[in-house]
Structure formats: structure tokens, C-alpha cells
Design a protein around this motif. Sequence first.
Motif, mmCIF file in Angstrom:
data_model
loop_
_atom_site.group_PDB
_atom_site.id
_atom_site.type_symbol
_atom_site.label_atom_id
_atom_site.label_comp_id
_atom_site.label_asym_id
_atom_site.label_seq_id
_atom_site.Cartn_x
_atom_site.Cartn_y
_atom_site.Cartn_z
ATOM 1 N N UNK A 184 -4.504 5.351 2.170
ATOM 2 C CA UNK A 184 -3.627 4.426 1.452
ATOM 3 C C UNK A 184 -4.362 3.780 0.274
ATOM 4 N N UNK A 185 -3.559 3.352 -0.696
ATOM 5 C CA UNK A 185 -4.108 2.684 -1.887
ATOM 6 C C UNK A 185 -3.188 1.542 -2.302
ATOM 7 N N UNK A 186 -3.782 0.420 -2.644
ATOM 8 C CA UNK A 186 -3.045 -0.742 -3.136
ATOM 9 C C UNK A 186 -3.550 -1.053 -4.533
ATOM 10 N N UNK A 187 -2.661 -0.999 -5.505
ATOM 11 C CA UNK A 187 -3.007 -1.349 -6.886
ATOM 12 C C UNK A 187 -2.855 -2.850 -7.076
ATOM 13 N N UNK A 188 -3.936 -3.512 -7.435
ATOM 14 C CA UNK A 188 -3.895 -4.967 -7.602
ATOM 15 C C UNK A 188 -3.120 -5.319 -8.858
ATOM 16 N N UNK A 189 -2.065 -6.116 -8.754
ATOM 17 C CA UNK A 189 -1.268 -6.463 -9.936
ATOM 18 C C UNK A 189 -2.106 -7.142 -11.015
ATOM 19 N N UNK A 190 -1.884 -6.744 -12.271
ATOM 20 C CA UNK A 190 -2.551 -7.358 -13.400
ATOM 21 C C UNK A 190 -3.944 -6.826 -13.657
ATOM 22 N N UNK A 191 -4.415 -5.911 -12.805
ATOM 23 C CA UNK A 191 -5.764 -5.364 -13.017
ATOM 24 C C UNK A 191 -5.728 -4.245 -14.038
ATOM 25 N N UNK A 192 -6.872 -3.933 -14.583
ATOM 26 C CA UNK A 192 -6.968 -2.870 -15.592
ATOM 27 C C UNK A 192 -7.878 -1.773 -15.086
ATOM 28 N N UNK B 38 0.850 -1.185 0.000
ATOM 29 C CA UNK B 38 0.000 0.000 0.000
ATOM 30 C C UNK B 38 0.891 1.243 0.000
ATOM 31 N N UNK B 39 0.439 2.271 -0.695
ATOM 32 C CA UNK B 39 1.177 3.533 -0.683
ATOM 33 C C UNK B 39 0.271 4.649 -0.196
ATOM 34 N N UNK B 40 0.843 5.531 0.591
ATOM 35 C CA UNK B 40 0.077 6.651 1.110
ATOM 36 C C UNK B 40 -0.165 7.646 -0.016
ATOM 37 N N UNK B 41 -1.427 7.969 -0.256
ATOM 38 C CA UNK B 41 -1.761 8.850 -1.372
ATOM 39 C C UNK B 41 -2.201 10.238 -0.931
#
Length: 223
Positions: free
Chosen positions: A215-223, A193-196
Motif C-alpha cells: 500500500x501507498x499513501x500520498x501525503x497531501x500537499x507534498x512534492x 492508502x491505495x493498494x499498488x
Amino acid sequence: MAPYHIRQYEDGDYEAVRAMFARGITEHAPAAYVHMLTRPQAQLFFLALFLAVLAASGSLLVSLVAVLLALAGGWFFVRSLWIGYVQQSLRSDLLDIQRSYLEPANSCFWVAEAEGAVVGMVGAVLPVDPSERGRALELKRMSVGREHRCRGIARALCRTVIRFAQERGHSAVVLSTSMVQDSAQRLYESMGFRRVSEGSPSRLASFLQFSVFYYRYEIPGSR
């Protein structure tokens, strides 16, 4: 210690979940109080109080007692804010967990169980921010009992939410946590997660420079 497993929330977990949430939140009140005492605004207030009472009474002892009473009052005030937040939460989404988390689409609530007892909890709901609807899910109400920490339960609960969001086609998981919840921040950041952003929940919090981190977590492989 006994092994744990994560399962979906059941009605029989209701009281344990609410009690765990209340304990988990109020334990951060001392850290919030210490944070308040380190703010220049608070230090200037106590100094001004000391000098004012000293000038009025001419007594060093009376001035010190006045400051000590103000410090005690400050502690009860800060603690009351955290208790107020707990009560508000128990009257909102945690009042009817089935309706808040299990009936709506793309929402869920899980508990971690060990030896028949609830030792952890977490929920996933649609974000309040309309711009995130259809893109992200929000991780909410994560807590692990003090005596069951450092066993990987919080990490497993967090992964459960991420997997749930991924399975339902969402591209991210978002969450918020206060600036005094250091262990939660370390956990989320270690998981990617990264603080946005950050913000203050009230004018008083802004005055005392108390922030909530988003915080935000970008799910790998998502579009």
C-alpha cells in the motif's frame, strides 16, 4: 475503557512490545490455514490422499483418518510458518528497537499506553526499496492488543506515522500486509492508502496463492 495516549518508545516497553507483536501475528495463522484449505491445489492433494489410502487399505475409516491426520499436519505446518516469521522478526529489527528505530535519522517507534500498559505499537523506517529513499517512509510493526481494538488506536498510530513523515519532508508512506489481514486492509484503505501491488513472499506462498499486499499513501500537499 481508560483513555490512551501515544508516546515514543522507551526501553521499559521492550518486553511488552515484543509480546504484543508475537500475539498479533500468530492470531492470523487460522485465517491463513483456512485460505490454504480453499486452494484447489490443497483440495486435490487431500482428495488424492484419500483415494490412494482407500485403494491401498480398502478401508473408508483408515482413509478418513489419513485425511484428518494430514489436515492436522497442515495446521501445524501453517502455524509453524507464522511462528517462524515472528522469531525472525524478533531476531532482526525487534531485537534492538533503539538501534533499529530511534537511532537512525527519519525513523521512530511509538507505543499507545493506557493505564500504564502498552496497548498498541507502530514504527516508521526508511523503505527497503532504494527508489523510495528520500521520498517515502515505511510504516511497520503496527499492532493493537485484541482487548483494546475498535477504540481508534490503530487509526491514531497510523496518523502518527503520516504526520512524522510529513514533518520530515517525505511525500508518501508505504506499508505491506498479508492478504488474510482483512481488518488492517480496511483500516488502511479507509485512511486513503491505495493498494499498488502484490507479491508472494516465497515459492510455497506462490503455490498456495498467498499474497502480500503493498500500500501507498500520498501525503497531501507534498512534492
